[in-house]
Design a protein around this motif. Structure first.
Motif, PDB file in Angstrom:
ATOM      1  N   UNK A  62       0.846  -1.192   0.000  1.00 49.81           N
ATOM      2  CA  UNK A  62       0.000   0.000   0.000  1.00 49.81           C
ATOM      3  C   UNK A  62       0.884   1.244   0.000  1.00 49.81           C
ATOM      4  N   UNK A  63       0.549   2.213  -0.825  1.00 51.83           N
ATOM      5  CA  UNK A  63       1.386   3.392  -1.020  1.00 51.83           C
ATOM      6  C   UNK A  63       1.000   4.472  -0.021  1.00 51.83           C
ATOM      7  N   UNK A  64       2.004   5.098   0.569  1.00 47.55           N
ATOM      8  CA  UNK A  64       1.786   6.146   1.562  1.00 47.55           C
ATOM      9  C   UNK A  64       2.416   7.449   1.095  1.00 47.55           C
ATOM     10  N   UNK A  65       2.002   8.537   1.736  1.00 47.36           N
ATOM     11  CA  UNK A  65       2.536   9.862   1.449  1.00 47.36           C
ATOM     12  C   UNK A  65       2.941  10.504   2.765  1.00 47.36           C
ATOM     13  N   UNK A  66       4.209  10.936   2.860  1.00 47.49           N
ATOM     14  CA  UNK A  66       4.653  11.747   3.992  1.00 47.49           C
ATOM     15  C   UNK A  66       4.478  13.209   3.620  1.00 47.49           C
ATOM     16  N   UNK A  67       3.815  13.950   4.491  1.00 49.89           N
ATOM     17  CA  UNK A  67       3.583  15.376   4.245  1.00 49.89           C
ATOM     18  C   UNK A  67       4.148  16.176   5.409  1.00 49.89           C
ATOM     19  N   UNK A  68       4.884  17.242   5.106  1.00 47.00           N
ATOM     20  CA  UNK A  68       5.433  18.130   6.129  1.00 47.00           C
ATOM     21  C   UNK A  68       5.665  19.494   5.490  1.00 47.00           C
ATOM     22  N   UNK A  69       6.022  20.467   6.301  1.00 48.55           N
ATOM     23  CA  UNK A  69       6.194  21.838   5.822  1.00 48.55           C
ATOM     24  C   UNK A  69       7.672  22.211   5.839  1.00 48.55           C
ATOM     25  N   UNK A  70       8.112  22.792   4.754  1.00 52.40           N
ATOM     26  CA  UNK A  70       9.478  23.301   4.635  1.00 52.40           C
ATOM     27  C   UNK A  70       9.392  24.718   4.107  1.00 52.40           C
ATOM     28  N   UNK A  71       9.904  25.669   4.884  1.00 54.12           N
ATOM     29  CA  UNK A  71       9.904  27.085   4.483  1.00 54.12           C
ATOM     30  C   UNK A  71       8.501  27.530   4.077  1.00 54.12           C
ATOM     31  N   UNK A  72       7.524  27.211   4.941  1.00 58.00           N
ATOM     32  CA  UNK A  72       6.125  27.627   4.760  1.00 58.00           C
ATOM     33  C   UNK A  72       5.484  27.018   3.516  1.00 58.00           C
ATOM     34  N   UNK A 196      15.019  17.408  14.893  1.00 62.67           N
ATOM     35  CA  UNK A 196      13.618  17.033  15.049  1.00 62.67           C
ATOM     36  C   UNK A 196      12.754  17.959  14.204  1.00 62.67           C
ATOM     37  N   UNK A 197      11.737  17.397  13.605  1.00 64.41           N
ATOM     38  CA  UNK A 197      10.819  18.206  12.810  1.00 64.41           C
ATOM     39  C   UNK A 197       9.388  17.885  13.232  1.00 64.41           C
ATOM     40  N   UNK A 198       8.639  18.934  13.484  1.00 65.66           N
ATOM     41  CA  UNK A 198       7.254  18.774  13.900  1.00 65.66           C
ATOM     42  C   UNK A 198       6.334  18.747  12.669  1.00 65.66           C
ATOM     43  N   UNK A 199       5.160  18.190  12.873  1.00 63.13           N
ATOM     44  CA  UNK A 199       4.123  18.252  11.849  1.00 63.13           C
ATOM     45  C   UNK A 199       4.282  17.284  10.702  1.00 63.13           C
ATOM     46  N   UNK A 200       5.047  16.207  10.892  1.00 65.37           N
ATOM     47  CA  UNK A 200       5.166  15.193   9.834  1.00 65.37           C
ATOM     48  C   UNK A 200       3.954  14.270   9.906  1.00 65.37           C
ATOM     49  N   UNK A 201       3.216  14.195   8.831  1.00 58.67           N
ATOM     50  CA  UNK A 201       1.979  13.410   8.799  1.00 58.67           C
ATOM     51  C   UNK A 201       2.076  12.370   7.696  1.00 58.67           C
ATOM     52  N   UNK A 202       1.531  11.199   7.974  1.00 57.48           N
ATOM     53  CA  UNK A 202       1.518  10.136   6.973  1.00 57.48           C
ATOM     54  C   UNK A 202       0.080   9.882   6.540  1.00 57.48           C
ATOM     55  N   UNK A 203      -0.095   9.752   5.239  1.00 54.52           N
ATOM     56  CA  UNK A 203      -1.421   9.539   4.658  1.00 54.52           C
ATOM     57  C   UNK A 203      -1.404   8.307   3.772  1.00 54.52           C
TER      58      UNK A 203
END
Length: 650
Positions: A62-72, A196-203
């Motif tokens: 199953x394919x996943x997507x990591x989403x996070x914010x870099x420089x807004x 450490x990086x905050x706000x990393x979400x997996x979908x």
């Protein structure tokens, strides 16, 4: 070590140079793992993503997507099976080998548009010469400050790992490897980096987005995933068909026996996985293209009844190859193959090709993770559009959703059977207009043929008649005379039209025989034989059929059921049956008969006894494109279906 594999070695680090998101390099990772037998694997990814990254890897296939914010800005990492970094992580988890993400996390990293050789070159020349040529290209490009920071950071981490392990397998992009090797031998300070990086979400990636955002089109990724494990048994021939067919009792009782589309597509993936090479070999992208074409052609024939001819296959691959060469690639991408499918065949084949190319069997909308929809514009630059029909478009790098891909489907198996409760049937008016116009065109062709047969040429004396006959003049040039031509006009018109597309001598291919009366004064009465309506259900109360042959008779409202008329019992076959009816119902002397073979002498004698004449038109002299468009028609169960038919008819 195989002929394709090549590893750069410095210290006890075995480095595999890769191109990201390419299937050939994902396979080379597997070969490198078997060759090196490492006790540690290092990847060119930042450690801050590790927790969610490993969760996504464990979810595969199953394919996943990591989403996070870099420089807004939003950044996405697609965890797909045909990526070499993902393959390295999977091997580490499956074999319980320590895995380390050695890149450093930067708040900003510029995009570098690159024109690199086609990864298929590795299949032919191997990785070492490929890497040497690519390394020359990168030496000419001065590195940015962000690249240098990342490379020093990776060199520092590799020195640490080499002191702790005997054999380190390092999987790294080709653009960085040469400078990392140089930095590895030089003393490096511990890099300053985010830990450490905050706000990393997996979908979970929505299945309808796979064709748009995956770097390798889903069919190729599915083949790679299938061949990672021992191959399942090859599906037996004559498996599930994409036609939704039911027997008469299922239509009456509302049976639920339709086969899901995904089952037939998944079988195509399994069959192709067996036929692109021996198990364990590097998959050949050309063979994958061939299997995709052949399986799409099989589905196309199941649904439309049309066969893909050899010349169409040759034109497809020639067009796709030349299109790829224009973009300086060896093999075409999915966009280019779709353009070839549409141009060399038709929209229905392009749909069948796209549906299979976009199929990834393991992806589902229901998941333990939130499901995310992504578009190509959010991930890739330089998207392109391809238009199949008005309002039906697709984009690439990934391909956005086609309107054509939005053909309405059953919400549940057997859902469309609920539309067959109306006892009255009717036709689809746009198709009626097409066939009436085609019949009028055949009448004009027949009249012109009779005029040409009755015309004569003579030497010019006092009148030019209907013009100079250049052919006769040149043929008799030695006489020194000019010949003129007189075209005879028909005293009578053409009455009925009979078109025999398939004689159906065995009587089993087109068993459905019907007589239809025209609904108004502009429509002909019609008799035809065709495939059964139950063989191809395309909507609620909507059946797709294919003509074997048909008769058009004008004026309307005169024809009784010709198929049960005892006057035609002497006919040999359904084609002759229609021809005898045409001679009987024609108000004019001439009847047009278009078929592959001329009528037998008995039919000509029968026509003469009735005072009629048969104008024979060889089927090969008519436009195959026009006949192909005419061959399919739809039967609607109830006049109310005319309001919705346009959404289901293709």
């Amino acid at each position: 070590m195989s002929d394709h594999l090549y590893l750069e070695r410095f210290g006890n680090v075995h480095a595999l140079p890769i191109l990201h998101y390419r299937m050939e390099f994902a396979h080379l990772v597997r070969e490198a793992f078997e060759t090196v037998q490492p006790d540690c694997i290092a990847l060119e990814l930042p450690q801050t993503l590790e927790q969610q990254f490993l969760r996504g890897v464990r979810r595969l296939p199953e394919i996943s997507v990591l989403a996070y914010h870099v420089a807004a800005q939003s950044a996405f990492l697609i965890i797909e099976p045909a990526d070499p970094l993902i393959e390295g992580a999977r091997l580490a988890l499956e074999n319980e080998v320590p895995l380390h993400l050695v890149d450093i996390d930067l708040d900003s990293y510029p995009s570098h548009p690159e024109q690199l050789p086609d990864s298929y070159s590795v299949q032919r020349i191997g990785l070492e010469p490929f890497y040497r040529e690519v390394a020359k290209l990168y030496r000419e490009i001065p590195p940015g400050e962000e690249d240098l920071r990342r490379e020093r950071g990776m060199a520092y981490r590799l020195r640490q790992l080499s002191a702790q392990h005997e054999r380190v397998l390092f999987i790294c992009g080709m653009s960085h490897l040469e400078r990392i090797r140089q930095d590895f031998d030089a003393p490096q300070a511990q890099p300053l980096t985010r830990t450490r990086r905050e706000g990393i979400t997996i979908f979970n990636l929505h299945p309808e987005c796979c064709h748009e955002v995956l770097a390798e089109y889903p069919f190729l990724s599915a083949l790679y995933e299938t061949r990672r494990s021992p191959l399942p048994p090859e599906p037996a021939p004559g498996g599930p068909s994409l036609r939704k067919s039911f027997n008469a009792f299922e239509l009456i009782l509302g049976g639920k026996q339709s086969i899901p589309e995904e089952e037939a597509l998944a079988e195509s993936v399994q069959r192709s996985a067996h036929r692109i090479g021996a198990e364990g070999e590097l998959p050949d992208r050309q063979k994958i293209m061939l299997r995709l074409f052949l399986e799409a052609a099989r589905h196309y024939r199941q649904e439309t009844g049309d066969k893909v001819h050899f010349w169409q296959k040759r034109a497809f691959f020639r067009f796709a190859r030349n299109y790829a060469l224009l973009s300086r690639m060896l093999l075409p991408d999915l966009f280019q193959m779709l353009a070839a499918a549409r141009g060399c065949l038709d929209d229905n084949f392009a749909y069948a090709f796209f549906r299979l190319a976009a199929h990834y069997p393991w992806q589902r909308e229901a998941s333990d993770l939130p499901t995310l929809r992504l578009s190509a514009a959010e991930l890739w630059s330089g998207t392109k559009r391809i238009r199949f029909r008005p309002r039906e478009q697709v984009r690439a790098k990934g391909l956005s959703r086609l309107k054509m891909m939005n053909r309405k489907k059953e919400k549940r198996p057997g859902d469309w059977l609920e539309g067959f409760d109306d006892p009255y049937i009717c036709s689809f008016p746009p198709e009626d207009l097409n066939i009436e116009e085609y019949g009028r065109n055949l009448k004009r062709i027949g009249a012109r043929q009779l005029s040409e047969e009755a015309s004569r040429s003579e030497p010019f004396s006092s009148s030019l008649l209907d013009g100079i006959d250049m052919r006769e003049t040149l043929r008799n040039l030695h006489e020194g005379k000019i010949y003129v031509r007189e075209n005879k006009r028909l005293k009578s018109g053409v009455g009925c039209v009979v078109v025999i597309l398939d004689e159906d001598k065995e009587g089993t291919k087109f068993p459905y025989c019907m007589t239809w009366l025209g609904e108004h004064a502009q429509e002909s009465d019609m008799a035809f034989y065709a495939t059964p309506p139950t063989d191809n259900i395309v909507g609620p109360g909507i059946s797709r059929c294919e003509y074997g042959g048909f008769l058009l008779s004008y004026p309307p409202r005169r024809m009784v059921d010709v198929w049960h008329d005892p006057d035609y019992r002497y006919a040999l076959g359904k084609g002759e049956h229609l021809l005898m009816a045409a001679l009987d119902y024609s108000l004019e002397k001439d009847v047009v008969y278009a078929a592959a073979k001329p009528p037998r002498s008995f039919m000509k004698q029968h026509a003469a006894r009735l005072g009629k004449r048969i104008i024979y038109l060889p089927l090969g002299s008519l436009s195959p494109v026009a006949l192909k468009k005419l061959r399919a028609f739809h039967i609607l169960y109830g006049r109310d279906k005319r309001d919705i038919a346009k959404d289901y008819i293709w």
